[in-house]
Write a protein that holds these residues in place. Structure first.
Motif, mmCIF file in Angstrom:
data_model
loop_
_atom_site.group_PDB
_atom_site.id
_atom_site.type_symbol
_atom_site.label_atom_id
_atom_site.label_comp_id
_atom_site.label_asym_id
_atom_site.label_seq_id
_atom_site.Cartn_x
_atom_site.Cartn_y
_atom_site.Cartn_z
ATOM 1 N N TRP A 1 -9.031 29.776 7.126
ATOM 2 C CA TRP A 1 -10.331 29.767 7.801
ATOM 3 C C TRP A 1 -10.370 28.656 8.843
ATOM 4 O O TRP A 1 -10.778 28.870 9.991
ATOM 5 C CB TRP A 1 -11.432 29.595 6.770
ATOM 6 N N GLN A 2 -9.935 27.473 8.455
ATOM 7 C CA GLN A 2 -9.942 26.359 9.402
ATOM 8 C C GLN A 2 -8.986 26.622 10.563
ATOM 9 O O GLN A 2 -9.271 26.267 11.710
ATOM 10 C CB GLN A 2 -9.545 25.071 8.674
ATOM 11 N N GLY A 3 -7.867 27.284 10.280
ATOM 12 C CA GLY A 3 -6.921 27.615 11.338
ATOM 13 C C GLY A 3 -7.461 28.635 12.319
ATOM 14 O O GLY A 3 -7.004 28.705 13.467
ATOM 15 N N SER A 4 -8.462 29.445 11.867
ATOM 16 C CA SER A 4 -9.062 30.424 12.771
ATOM 17 C C SER A 4 -10.086 29.787 13.709
ATOM 18 O O SER A 4 -10.518 30.417 14.672
ATOM 19 C CB SER A 4 -9.746 31.538 11.961
ATOM 20 N N VAL A 5 -10.479 28.539 13.420
ATOM 21 C CA VAL A 5 -11.438 27.831 14.281
ATOM 22 C C VAL A 5 -10.743 27.295 15.521
ATOM 23 O O VAL A 5 -11.168 27.527 16.654
ATOM 24 C CB VAL A 5 -12.118 26.683 13.502
ATOM 25 N N ILE A 6 -9.653 26.567 15.294
ATOM 26 C CA ILE A 6 -8.889 25.977 16.402
ATOM 27 C C ILE A 6 -7.425 25.934 16.010
ATOM 28 O O ILE A 6 -7.081 25.544 14.892
ATOM 29 C CB ILE A 6 -9.418 24.567 16.753
ATOM 30 N N ASP A 7 -6.568 26.372 16.917
ATOM 31 C CA ASP A 7 -5.139 26.387 16.632
ATOM 32 C C ASP A 7 -4.617 24.946 16.601
ATOM 33 O O ASP A 7 -4.762 24.216 17.583
ATOM 34 C CB ASP A 7 -4.406 27.188 17.717
ATOM 35 N N PRO A 8 -4.014 24.495 15.480
ATOM 36 C CA PRO A 8 -3.561 23.101 15.388
ATOM 37 C C PRO A 8 -2.391 22.771 16.305
ATOM 38 O O PRO A 8 -2.100 21.589 16.524
ATOM 39 C CB PRO A 8 -3.165 22.967 13.901
ATOM 40 N N VAL A 9 -1.723 23.785 16.848
ATOM 41 C CA VAL A 9 -0.579 23.547 17.733
ATOM 42 C C VAL A 9 -1.008 23.566 19.192
ATOM 43 O O VAL A 9 -0.704 22.649 19.969
ATOM 44 C CB VAL A 9 0.521 24.598 17.488
ATOM 45 N N THR A 10 -1.758 24.595 19.581
ATOM 46 C CA THR A 10 -2.149 24.744 20.986
ATOM 47 C C THR A 10 -3.513 24.131 21.288
ATOM 48 O O THR A 10 -3.867 23.971 22.457
ATOM 49 C CB THR A 10 -2.188 26.234 21.366
ATOM 50 N N ASN A 11 -4.290 23.825 20.238
ATOM 51 C CA ASN A 11 -5.661 23.304 20.384
ATOM 52 C C ASN A 11 -6.609 24.287 21.073
ATOM 53 O O ASN A 11 -7.640 23.888 21.610
ATOM 54 C CB ASN A 11 -5.672 21.975 21.151
ATOM 55 N N LEU A 12 -6.259 25.566 21.041
ATOM 56 C CA LEU A 12 -7.137 26.586 21.605
ATOM 57 C C LEU A 12 -8.235 26.921 20.603
ATOM 58 O O LEU A 12 -7.962 27.182 19.429
ATOM 59 C CB LEU A 12 -6.342 27.841 21.956
ATOM 60 N N VAL A 13 -9.481 26.917 21.074
ATOM 61 C CA VAL A 13 -10.628 27.184 20.213
ATOM 62 C C VAL A 13 -10.955 28.681 20.273
ATOM 63 O O VAL A 13 -10.984 29.278 21.343
ATOM 64 C CB VAL A 13 -11.853 26.359 20.656
ATOM 65 N N SER A 14 -11.198 29.274 19.105
ATOM 66 C CA SER A 14 -11.501 30.698 19.026
ATOM 67 C C SER A 14 -12.953 30.961 19.396
ATOM 68 O O SER A 14 -13.772 30.036 19.495
ATOM 69 C CB SER A 14 -11.228 31.218 17.621
ATOM 70 N N TYR A 15 -13.283 32.231 19.562
ATOM 71 C CA TYR A 15 -14.669 32.619 19.790
ATOM 72 C C TYR A 15 -15.451 32.435 18.488
ATOM 73 O O TYR A 15 -14.911 32.657 17.397
ATOM 74 C CB TYR A 15 -14.758 34.069 20.258
ATOM 75 N N PRO A 16 -16.734 32.041 18.574
ATOM 76 C CA PRO A 16 -17.526 31.799 17.352
ATOM 77 C C PRO A 16 -17.536 32.963 16.376
ATOM 78 O O PRO A 16 -17.530 32.757 15.158
ATOM 79 C CB PRO A 16 -18.928 31.524 17.906
#
Length: 228
Positions: A132-147
């Motif tokens: 779930w936390q990984g779906s919020v923001i990618d820990p490698v690319t730091n790309l934030v997902s849509y809400p």
């Protein structure tokens, strides 16, 4: 004196009998261990697709068909503690000539909620919140997902002795921001693990007994539809 005493006791009840009568009238004392939560991340599927975990379970002889299904009720059962959120009204100071400073409301701040979960030997809850936390923001690319990909509603209910909701809170747009570390130690062979998770949300709504019951049922049905 007897009449005066009766009037005083009526206007200012302070005896043990008054306390018992009030508690009885209000359905008894609220119990901290009578609660329920409902949460399912938007990205979770019905089937458990963790092939490595299933292979490890098979090798250790602990594999079961129940592990193939992500049952949203498991999170409810494994939750050891949480809290109903508090709300703080922030104020500012207004200074006027010849008067003491007065406070005026500026905004409201809702408290973050911390949940504690019992960890099972397959680390189900840990993997649940890691994904779930990984779906919020990618820990490698730091790309934030849509809400819509990581936010969901979480229901917290206070239950009575018959497990009927008496007070409920809906956390709207909730998602985990903190998944705490897990301590490993040789000090005790009987020690068990708990996982602490902090969640934030857009706002919360207080629900009454009936509305909370309906909301909880809708949340569970919605979770099952998403899983399917």
């Amino acid at each position: 004196m007897g009449l005066f005493k009766d009037i005083k006791n009526t206007t200012n009840p302070n005896t043990i009998d008054d306390l018992k009568a009030t508690i009885s009238k209000r359905g008894g004392v609220s119990q901290a261990n009578r609660f329920s939560i409902t949460m399912t991340p938007p990205t979770q599927s019905l089937l458990n697709l963790d092939l490595q975990s299933m292979a490890a379970s098979a090798l250790s002889g602990t594999f079961s068909l129940g592990g193939l299904v992500n049952d949203p009720r498991d999170i409810t059962i494994l939750c050891q503690s949480c809290s109903l959120p508090g709300r703080l009204v922030q104020t500012g100071d207004y200074d006027s000539i010849g008067r003491n400073p007065r406070k005026y409301p500026v905004s409201v701040v809702d408290e973050d909620i911390t949940f504690s979960f019992l960890l099972t030997n397959d680390y189900y809850v840990k993997k649940f919140f890691d994904r779930w936390q990984g779906s919020v923001i990618d820990p490698v690319t730091n790309l934030v997902s849509y809400p819509a990909q990581y936010k969901t509603d979480v229901i917290i209910q206070q239950l009575d002795r018959n497990n009927t909701p008496v007070y409920g809170v809906k956390l709207i747009g909730a998602y985990p921001t903190g998944v705490n570390s897990i301590e490993l130690s040789n000090e005790s062979a009987d020690a068990t693990h708990s996982l602490s998770v902090t969640m934030v949300y857009d706002r919360f709504e207080v629900e009454g007994a009936i509305s909370s019951l309906v909301s909880g049922v809708k949340n569970k049905l919605g979770a099952l539809r998403r899983l399917i």
